[in-house]
Write a protein that holds these residues in place. Sequence first.
Motif, short mmCIF file in Angstrom:
data_model
loop_
_atom_site.label_atom_id
_atom_site.label_comp_id
_atom_site.label_asym_id
_atom_site.label_seq_id
_atom_site.Cartn_x
_atom_site.Cartn_y
_atom_site.Cartn_z
N GLY A 118 4.77 6.35 -15.35
CA GLY A 118 5.84 6.25 -14.10
C GLY A 118 5.18 5.79 -13.03
N VAL A 119 3.94 6.47 -12.58
CA VAL A 119 3.77 6.15 -11.33
C VAL A 119 2.80 4.49 -11.51
N GLU A 120 2.37 4.37 -12.75
CA GLU A 120 1.80 2.83 -12.75
C GLU A 120 2.91 1.95 -12.73
N ALA A 121 4.12 2.44 -13.17
CA ALA A 121 5.22 1.49 -13.41
C ALA A 121 5.82 1.45 -11.67
N TRP A 122 5.55 2.36 -10.92
CA TRP A 122 5.91 2.34 -9.52
C TRP A 122 4.94 1.26 -8.78
N GLY A 140 9.06 0.16 -10.18
CA GLY A 140 9.80 0.71 -11.09
C GLY A 140 9.45 2.15 -11.50
N ASN A 141 9.82 2.59 -12.56
CA ASN A 141 9.39 3.95 -13.09
C ASN A 141 9.68 3.81 -14.66
N VAL A 142 9.21 4.83 -15.33
CA VAL A 142 9.76 4.86 -16.81
C VAL A 142 10.68 5.87 -16.97
N PRO A 202 7.09 7.61 -7.44
CA PRO A 202 8.56 6.80 -7.37
C PRO A 202 9.58 7.96 -7.23
N PHE A 203 9.38 9.11 -7.82
CA PHE A 203 10.44 10.10 -7.19
C PHE A 203 10.49 10.28 -5.74
N GLN A 204 9.29 10.61 -5.18
CA GLN A 204 9.22 10.55 -3.70
C GLN A 204 9.96 9.59 -3.05
N PHE A 205 10.11 8.22 -3.59
CA PHE A 205 10.58 7.38 -2.74
C PHE A 205 12.15 7.39 -2.79
#
Lengths: 416, 122, 234, 560
Positions: free
Chosen positions: D186-190, D194-196, D319-322
């Motif tokens: 997910g962090v790579e997707a960010w 994005g996210n997973v 991504p969650f923090q954003f």
Amino acid sequence: MADAVCTFCGNVCDDVEFDVNTQKGKRLCALGLAKFREKERIKSPMINGKEVSYEEAVEETAEILVNAKKPLLYGWSSTVNEAIRYGIILTEKVGGVYDQCSSVCHAPGTLAIIEEGIPGGSLGTAKNRADVIVFWGCNPLEAHPRHPARYSAMAKGFLIKSRKDRKIVVVDVRKTKSAAMADKFIQIKPGYDYAIISALRALVKGEDIEAREVGGVPKEVLAELADMMKSANYGVIFYGLGITQSRGRDRNVENAVKLIQLLNRHTRWVIWPMRGHYNVVGAGEIPAWEVGFQYAIDFSRGYPRFSPAEFSAVEMLLRKDCDAMLVMSSDPAAHFPWKAVEHMKNIPVIQIDPFPNMTTLLSNVVIPSAVAGIEAEGNVYRMDGIVLRVKKLVDSEYWSDEKIVHEILKAVERRL
Amino acid sequence: MIEVEVITGRTIDQGKTVEEKFSEEYFNAVNYCEINEQDFKKLGLRDGDRVRVKTDFGEVVVYAKIGDVPEGVIFIPMGPYANRITSDDTDGTGMPRFKGIIGEIEKTDEPVKSVKQLLGVE
Amino acid sequence: MLILKPKFSFDVSIEAEITPELAAKSPDEIRNFRVWYGKFEKRLEELFEITNQGDEKKLVLDGDFSKVKWVGMGMDDGEIVVKGNIGANCGAFMRGGRIIIEGNADDWVGAEMKGGEIVVRGNARNLIGCAYYGNATGMKDGKIVVEGDAGNYIGEKMAGGVIEIKGSAGDFIGTEMKGGEIVIHGDCGFAGGDMKAGIIRIGGKFDLLPTFKKTEDGWIGDVMVNGEGKIIKI
Amino acid sequence: MLWIKNGIVVDPKNGIDAERMDIFVKNGKIVNEEDVRKEDCRVIDANNKLVVAGGVDMHAHIAGSKINVGRTMRPEEMRVVRQTAGKLRASMGRVLLTSPAIGYEYARMGYTTAVEAATPPIGAPHTHEELDSIPVVDKASLTVFGNWHPVFKYAADRDREKMKAFIAWALERTKGFGVKVVNPGGVEAWMYGGNVRNLDDEVPKWSVTPREIITELVNANEELNLPHSVHLHCNNLGVPGNYQTTIETIKLVSGIRNDSRQVLHVTHVQFNAYAGSSWRDVASGAAEIAKVVNSMDNVTIDMGQAIFGHATAMTSDAPFQFTLHKLTGSRWVNKDTEIEGGAGIVPITYMPKNPVHALQWAIGLELGLLVESDRVVLSTDYPNGGPYTEYPYVMAMLMSRRMREKELDRVSPYVQKATSLPAIEVEKTLYEVIEMTRSLPARVMGLESKGHLGTGADADIAIYNLNPNDLDPASQYDVVNREFRVPAYTIKDGEIIVKDGNLLKETWGRTYWVDARKKASVDSIDSDLNEFFTEYYTVRRENYGVAEYWMRKPERLEVN
């Protein structure tokens, strides 16, 4: 040729080599080469111009700091973490004020973090991912010469395979050497960074602006830049002293952070300061974990307090609010506004530095030190917060900063 | 005499010599100001001439050079000469204003002081 | 009423959280009131000549107090009259009462003030009525009047009350303002950056930000925060 | 030498439940009675006092770039003075604490071990310097692997041997204790904005999914037989409906076994236990998760309890923090890190009357109550859920339904319908709560000399003014809540550090790290590493990582 880590600027290039015997180097920029070259040194510890032993200088320093009502301990950006940590504890013990070179450099960025945070990334993310890079109020070719090649403009990485995959924008009040490497150079009116960033924010948000030009830049140019930013896959703003030392200071950075926050609703952007000295980041990180703040920290009441308007070195000197000063590896006499320097003439000054400089001329106690990265090792923070170990290449008779400050701390503790 | 906005900043030569403050090279790296060509002509300057730069915060004599700066702006490398005239007021931020100080410059015959003279220790 | 005079000229700053309450204390408590001279904790009488004239809640600071900080911090009522200049953080967190500064005031006058009145007859420096770093709200109520000029960062994050500058002011007036009113009779720099609400009245010249829209009597903004703040020319 | 006399010992690892006994200490270890000369012992009168092992916090953010930029961003946090400078250091902070304060406050609560839960690999030198500035407690740090490009590569290639080699190499370089995984993929997707969203979403530019990353890392971790299992922060953190992802993730390890410990630790589950489809209909998924965890014997969790008041969200889950920043409008720090992942920081305040916050508070407790005490560790995911200094509050809540009812009266009524907390009758025993704060976290981490009082254990001991035989925690919850904050003694490595809640001295604990190089062929990835560093890193391979001699008190645990 010895593997070395360069201790000049915030790049902290760790791929350089230097031959101490021939004084020749590999992969060093002009600044790095100058850093490693032999030069005039402070020969011996001195008290009031008279040569003394290290031990005597340390005792005298402790005496001054313990007796002072409000000693200022300033500098710290050109030494290793180990020395800084002792420096913080020393300042706490003597009830003094800790301040570091950021306060005349990138500290406005710290104030902006307090206001809005910082959406950032390490230099590796710029290298691997950034297809748009904006240099705003900074001049890497003169201040961080290898930055474009190693980390940013010309660097290749995971997604960026050549210089063509990336657009470079330079925003400045004058056509710097770095402007020549830009795909787009935007010249702005001095003092209008804040307004221009506000305009960009509005344009990115989709708001029209009534002004036809802002800060000397036509609206069309701003709109084009806003579009370019929105359509980037991964953008980076690197900002410099052009923003932090001019009108608006922290407000400029804060506004730029708000622009980046907004851009992240469309695509990915980060922003990062082009920090100057090789360990100016450490001079803030270490006090942050030891006592909670990065700079301008007063311990006079037995606990740390942060207030740049009161406890930054320049304000302390302008207000004649310190009655002694210790300068660690820095040259405020050359780099502070003149009125601040004048107070240094009135108070006892202790200097710790490998090289004689203008502060030496005003110092009562002078303690020469080994050059970190050449004669002493230790950890330092690169501009993006990544820690690297700088190396000891040659032996030296000089004490390291770490040892000097530790000995002063011990001498102070004996007196308390 | 013309009105100018003074900016200061790093240069590669200032950086190269910053650990050798008493060298000729450092002196040469920080003791000048860059002036727009038009302004340079307006002041009747020639290569090697000196100017007095004056702001609310002080004055200093430096060498004049033509540089790539806009009209009405002069650039002085960061260092003791620049800091004779930069703003000492931090406006409550702790950060003095090193860039964008309003001042004036004029041609002068006075010499450029050495760094030690500037500090008043020689 | 209590009159304080510095006993000597101070090398470094003094921190003295004195309020008019002090005047109501016993002579012993007053003499022994703890203040800080640099890192040394002192009794009030070691630094100041103290004259006690009845128990009216009033302090008169007679002499140069430009190095004395935190005077009137958090005061609720009563009066402080400063005959000369005053140091930083004067009237910070003030809730009521009145401070009159006949000379100049240093930074952070009336920071996070919640009520009462501060009058500066001379000039005031920066950060008037602002929020301290990390805090969300500056001045909430009360009034600050500066009869001379003032510096930068006035009324930042202000939510209520009035700041009036009779002369000119510096840059960044009412940044992130949420309510209340700032009046600048002279000139100032940028005004109202990211303001959500409140009124800034300006008599002289100022720098208009591109994120404000023209209205009949001035400008409204800041559009970046869908603000309804007003900048009005007087 | 110490002789702790007549204490009432609770030591779940050794099955001791409130027995009156003496404890002997020599050279920093717990020893048998015959190993000491009693006349040389300093006697501690523990008559009618509770004697337990020092607490073990196995998941807290106590050192490194995240908490430090948190401090920088939040001067309002750092203005609370806990102690002025004197013989000991000034100690500062409201919830975010300075390094000295972190060590002091753990000791003041009877805790003696704390694990930094997420070290960005390239940030390891920073983390260790900061750990070295935390006094008293023993420490370790978990290295974050789940979004590191080499991990993607070896997971995609199913190259178990190289994955093992990479883990061994990385743990040694970062002086890490174990494998932390945060929002894998997910962090790579960010990095692309994005996210997973589920276990089978493909990571951009890598033909690999979160399912594969987790499975490959768990298998590699087990083949290496590291002291600790994979320590997982699940995908979809903070998203309504995410409890299903959590359950699906937990089930990934059914069938994988380890005789001495779990094979997967799922952390701060409170943040991953939401049912519903949006913040409007969000509800607790804790009961379902508890059922699954209880049905498996190879998975442990920790609570991630939310505490009302100030907190700072900081995770490698950038991504969650954003998302949180957009939700709260608060300050936001993001840090994308080389090709290793990222992180984010956002201030937050949990308010009892806020329905979502009250729900989070309730879910943490549901997990603590509904999951068996031998598989749920007490944590607040400091400083994400709140301060660790509130552990005594959580302990008391777990032990007293009456206290919970009282607390439920002051929180948003939303929890009444959205959670099962009001109906839960479970009251954990003192023994169970001691297990959740001592022996279990030590076992989960694989720290054999911690969390118990058997012979050979480290002499990390807490003594409280509580007599278990005299105490009814269900009704005397206020006593529990009070006394666990003020130990009569905290003993670290046999030295008395705290007496009657007062800190007597500053000592320096060890930093444990795990050396698994004997279990893998690190040479096999030599050319891969050279390529990674030349192509994608901005530092040289030679300059990457932490050398033992830079550390104050390193303790290498070799895996054989």
